[in-house]
Write a protein that holds these residues in place. Structure first.
Motif, PDB file in Angstrom:
ATOM      1  N   LEU A  53       0.795  -1.230   0.000  1.00  0.00           N
ATOM      2  CA  LEU A  53       0.000   0.000   0.000  1.00  0.00           C
ATOM      3  C   LEU A  53       0.827   1.281   0.000  1.00  0.00           C
ATOM      4  O   LEU A  53       0.275   2.384   0.002  1.00  0.00           O
ATOM      5  N   GLU A  98      -0.154   4.713  -1.917  1.00  0.00           N
ATOM      6  CA  GLU A  98      -1.595   4.913  -2.067  1.00  0.00           C
ATOM      7  C   GLU A  98      -2.072   6.063  -1.180  1.00  0.00           C
ATOM      8  O   GLU A  98      -1.543   6.297  -0.098  1.00  0.00           O
ATOM      9  N   SER A 153      -1.364  -3.023   5.324  1.00  0.00           N
ATOM     10  CA  SER A 153      -1.478  -4.437   4.952  1.00  0.00           C
ATOM     11  C   SER A 153      -0.151  -5.112   5.264  1.00  0.00           C
ATOM     12  O   SER A 153       0.909  -4.607   4.886  1.00  0.00           O
ATOM     13  N   ARG A 167       2.934   5.553   5.269  1.00  0.00           N
ATOM     14  CA  ARG A 167       1.546   5.586   5.730  1.00  0.00           C
ATOM     15  C   ARG A 167       1.316   6.712   6.749  1.00  0.00           C
ATOM     16  O   ARG A 167       0.366   7.484   6.629  1.00  0.00           O
TER      17      ARG A 167
END
Length: 365
Positions: free
Chosen positions: A208, A211, A217, A258
């Protein structure tokens, strides 16, 4: 001005039996009067993970004694406690039943109000106990059962910005350790082995990354570790160390992407917070020093204050449950009725869309 309050907290959601007494004075200053935790590590380590039935029986055997010890260490009687706070979920249902039923019994016998606390709310509010942090702030919860980025707006006001779509980070550590023949719990074992490893030897995926959404994940990373280990079996001690170091490195790079996106979103949505908004990290995986170092550097580069509560308050404990109860009392939240039921699944953000595990027991995440 809020009144002086003192609460007995009970925590039995997994494999630690805990009781604590915490008080808050009229000016909002808090004091931890006692903090008693009994670990069940020896009972579960032989099985490579927590066995729910064993955990529940151990809670039954130990909880009364721990509560008595917590009151003794705090030098207070039950009559001098204003309320009872007990974890009501999420967690292993057997353990939750033990703690919540005990809390109910004490509340009924003493005439004290009962607060049924969401375990995740305990983690979310701990930084207000330790650092006096003001709302709003971001919290990264990383544990065996959860990996979530949560906006903490206020007591009872939580907004999930990101969550794992498969395995929690702590689960990934435990399963990697088991695959490599390392002892339980997996987090400290993997971290220890990684100290002697080469983090560049294996190029593991970073799911991920790149994104826009802020979810996590880890199942693909776990699979890549298994494939790498099988390809070079039998493993030497150095092979294990290199895999662990590369695994941690991949996680650090994933969190950097993230969480970095989450920090930028927070700045855009809450410009009024000022120059030093805060990121709080909580949960057992928060003990990992490499991940802490990554998050500290990320906060430094983005102008955020990084807050990691003391390690004993990052893992499961009753202090955070008592404190969450105090926060709810101080803001005028009504206590729970004595027919309140434990919930093995209890998302902190009740309005978030369920991504995994939606069924009779509710959404897991």
């Amino acid at each position: 001005m809020a009144p002086f309050l003192r609460i007995l907290g009970i925590e039995t959601s997994c494999d630690e039996t805990a009781a604590a007494v915490v008080e808050r004075d009229a000016d909002g200053r808090s004091t931890v009067l006692s903090d008693v935790v009994l670990s069940q590590l020896d009972e579960h380590s032989v099985y490579g993970g927590v066995v729910p039935e064993i955990a529940a029986r151990a809670h039954v055997e130990a909880l009364d004694t721990l509560i008595e010890e917590a009151l003794k260490r705090a030098n207070v009687s039950l009559a001098e406690v204003d309320a009872i706070a007990a974890t009501s979920g999420p967690g292993l249902i057997g353990g939750l039943l033990v703690g919540l039923m005990t809390g109910k019994a004490i509340a009924r016998a003493s005439g004290k109000p009962l607060y049924a606390i969401n375990h995740l709310e305990g983690h979310a509010l701990t930084a207000r106990l330790t650092d006096g942090l003001a709302f709003p702030y971001l919290m990264l919860l990383v544990s065996g059962g959860h990996t979530q980025l949560i906006l903490v707006r206020g007591v009872g006001e939580y907004e999930r910005w990101g969550t794992t779509i498969d395995d929690a980070l702590g689960e990934a550590f435990d399963k990697t350790a088991k695959l490599l023949g390392l002892p339980y719990p997996g987090g400290p074992a993997v971290e220890g082995a990684a100290k002697n490893g080469n983090p560049e030897r294996f190029s593991f995926p970073r799911p991920l990354v790149g994104e826009a959404r802020l979810d996590f994940s880890f199942s693909g990373l776990k699979t890549a570790v298994r494939q790498a280990a099988m390809a070079i079996a039998p493993l030497t001690q150095q092979d294990v160390a290199d895999i662990c170091a590369s695994f941690q490195h991949a996680i650090s790079r994933t969190l950097k992407d993230r969480i970095g996106r989450g920090l930028q979103r927070f700045k855009l949505e809450f410009p009024e917070v000022g120059e030093m908004p805060a990121l709080v990290v909580a949960g057992g995986v928060a003990a990992n020093l490499e991940l802490r170092t990554t998050l500290q550097a990320l906060c430094d580069s983005n102008g955020f204050r990084f807050i990691a509560p003391p390690l004993h308050l990052c893992t499961d404990n009753a202090v955070m449950i008592a404190w969450a109860g105090l926060e709810r009392m101080a803001t005028g939240v009504e206590p729970d009725e004595l027919d309140v039921q434990p919930r093995s699944r209890w998302p902190l953000d009740a309005n978030a869309t369920a991504l995994i595990g939606h069924g009779r027991r509710g959404a897991k995440a």
